[in-house]
Design a protein around this motif. Structure first.
Motif: not given
Length: 279
Positions: A228, A231, A241, A245-246
């Protein structure tokens, strides 16, 4: 150190000579007690891999070994004793008039004695939290309960490999979470090789390793955290993803120093709390 239980060696597959290759020179291994998530866009070959492992299909090129035994038409019945599959729609797997009958079905086909069957029915239903429904008709169960029974029926044959092929796709978020908690506990307790084919990113981050498929080929394989970090590349091949994480990237863009890629909300909160204590 656990040994390799599943081996794909340069495996290629297509449904007919006129069709394009669904899998092209696919090579990977899965260890005896490992949880591997296989992800990819629709048509990338994920479900075909599951069917090849279970001997529902056979490769035109390359070879597949399960427990050191090559998957062929001659060996397939021995292979299927070691491999259990749970599909997306549990209704497609029910054959018994009651939950008990359904769990017993696979064991009956394998000639398991009645005494052993009775013990396994009780132990597997207990393992998936369905002991109170032993004599219930399957159509009276909720979607999550049906999947629990389907998993119990597979576990009752004592497989070495458990494959979940989009098995939580029809469930609500709570149902998916409960099923995966149950499966994770069973996998750890019984030392199964667990293969999850899924679009649910919360399932993916729990796996020991991730195999990413793209256009019939292995695009990348690694631990979830490393997968991940890619991305933009994942998005280019049609994959998403995890939201966390974003969110972490957005925080970095405004100057928040996050030292590692978080895989869940707990990790992100821990990072932010540690940062707060330092300031």
């Amino acid at each position: 150190m656990a040994g390799n239980l599943i081996e794909f060696k340069d495996v290629s597959f297509r449904y007919s000579e006129q069709d394009p290759w669904v899998l092209k020179n696919v090579t990977f291994t899965i260890k005896e007690d490992e949880w591997v998530a296989i992800i990819g866009h629709n048509g990338s070959g994920k479900s075909t891999i599951a069917k090849l492992i279970n001997g529902l299909l056979f490769p035109q090129e390359g070879e597949i070994l399960i427990g050191g035994k090559k998957v062929t038409e001659d060996s397939i019945w021995d292979i299927r004793k070691d491999v259990g599959m749970v599909f997306q729609n549990p209704d497609n797997q029910f054959v018994g008039a009651t939950v008990q009958d359904d769990v017993a079905f696979g064991m009956e086909n394998r000639g398991i004695t009645r005494e052993v069957m009775v013990e396994r029915i009780q132990s597997t239903l207990e393992a998936v939290g369905m002991s109170d429904y032993q004599f219930t008709e399957p159509h009276r169960l909720s979607g999550g309960q049906k999947q629990r029974v389907a998993i119990a029926g597979v576990l009752a044959i004592s497989p070495r490999v458990l494959i979940l092929d989009e098995a939580t796709a029809m469930l609500d978020p709570n149902g998916r979470k409960e099923i995966m908690q149950t499966v994770s506990q069973l996998q750890s307790k019984q030392g199964l090789a667990l293969i999850t084919i899924t679009h649910d990113l919360q399932e993916v981050v729990q796996a020991n390793r991730v195999i990413v498929m793209n256009k019939g080929e292995v695009w990348k394989e690694s631990v979830p955290r490393e997968i991940f970090t890619e991305k933009e590349e994942l998005r280019k091949i049609g994959l998403d993803v995890p939201f966390v994480t974003t969110l972490a990237d957005a925080l970095k863009d405004i100057g928040v120093s996050i030292s590692k890629e978080p895989l869940n909300h707990e990790e992100l909160l821990e990072e932010l709390w540690t940062l707060h204590l330092r300031t």
